[in-house]
Write an enzyme that holds these catalytic residues in place. Structure first.
Site: not given
Ligand code: SF4
Length: 344
Positions: A83, A96, A103, A107, A110, A154-155, A187, A210-212, A286, A329
């Protein structure tokens, strides 16, 4: 070209035809001699990514001042689906881009992580997303892409070689995009070796981390990878990035009701962030069906922001775009059933 016994510059010529001219058949590559064109045609096929489905926000979901965000399901040459999202905002048109299908990092909040890991995308599959969405930006919005963010599925730092190659193609002088590195954001959830590598690369792209949470235990609960790269180690990498590049980083913080939105968490974040050249980007969560999290209440968010501002930090509060079509996100998960009926 090497396998064909051709000189190096032929590879550059071919690359130009593909990524600068956007030519998708060997026969039209007039600067390459006919015998070589035939050999290429007999050995390879050019199959750009194709848009399978599109979903656009309804204008009332986008709000009065915004054009609607659009999410695209793209098929890669081997059939893999990813996507990408087109985000219009004022004069900007941001794409984006996904760097992986799925991934592996899991997280908690996610949807992509829940898909599991399928594979890394090749560099051409990332630049292809930009090319495909450029056509969409032109035909649907009468606009062109001004910014690129590697924040899709993905990362990116787990696939950094390919990300850097895609960046090189997208920023190459005289190429179709020739976009400035400064308009590209990469990112990460905080993979220290990748941050160090970007710092040393001389790139002028922007970095978003991304700290969170600035609490180690809480961060580990939200992002298991934080065990591998704890906050103090991440802090050293960000600090070195600031020193080497002279550039600030964006610390992304998603406010989750009752999880990371307390005054204590705000204080920890302020203390952590004050060490760096950075800005903090607070984003709304979200809601994703079946996930346990909820967005923070507006009142809580306002006092969280106030605490950070009082600490002298630079804070932006970003209204998440595309939430209604699962394009925001953490929501990308290549489920064709989540798309509406808009034909392609
Ligand atoms: S936030 Fe980013 S790194 Fe974490 S699972 Fe989702 S896609 Fe992967």
């Amino acid at each position: 070209m090497k396998d064909f016994g051709e000189p190096k510059f032929r590879a550059t010529q071919l690359h130009r035809w593909l990524y600068s001219q956007g030519v998708a058949d060997f026969e039209s590559m007039s600067s390459i001699g006919a015998p070589l064109r035939q050999k290429l045609g007999a050995s390879f096929a050019i199959r750009p990514a194709s848009v399978v489905r599109t979903q656009r926000e309804a204008p009332e979901e986008a709000g009065a001042e915004q054009s609607p965000t659009a999410k695209y399901l793209l098929r890669m040459p081997d059939g893999e689906l990813v996507e990408s999202v087109l985000i219009p905002s004022g004069e900007r048109m941001t794409v984006c881009v996904s760097s992986q299908s799925g991934c592996p990092l899991l997280c908690e909040f996610c949807a992509t992580g829940r898909m599991g890991f399928r594979r890394n995308l090749h560099a051409f599959e990332m630049s292809d997303q930009v090319h495909a969405l450029q056509d969409e930006a032109a035909s649907r919005y009468g606009s062109h892409i001004t910014n690129i963010v590697f924040m899709g599925m993905g990362e990116p730092l787990l696939n950094l070689d390919n990300v850097l190659e895609a960046v090189a193609t997208l920023t190459a002088k005289d190429y179709r995009f020739s976009i400035s590195e400064k308009r590209i954001t990469i990112s990460t959830v905080g993979l220290v070796p990748g941050i160090e590598r970007i710092a040393a690369s001389g790139l002028k792209t922007k970095l978003a981390v991304s700290l969170h949470s600035a609490d180690q235990q809480q961060r580990e609960k939200l992002m298991p990878v934080a065990r591998q790269y704890p906050l103090d180690q991440l802090g050293k990498a960000i600090d070195a990035y600031n020193r080497i590049t002279g550039l600030p980083v964006t610390l992304v913080y998603m406010l989750l009701d009752g999880v990371n939105d307390s005054p204590v968490e705000a204080r920890k974040l302020a203390r952590y962030a004050k060490r760096f050249l950075c800005k903090i980007n607070l984003i709304d969560y979200n809601s994703i069906v079946n996930f346990q999290f909820k967005p923070a209440y507006a009142e809580t968010r306002n006092s969280f922001v106030r605490q950070l501002l009082d600490a002298g930090l630079h804070v932006t509060v970003r209204k998440s775009q595309g939430a209604a079509i699962n394009a925001a996100c953490g929501q990308l998960a290549t489920r064709p059933d989540t798309y509406g009926s808009e034909p392609q």
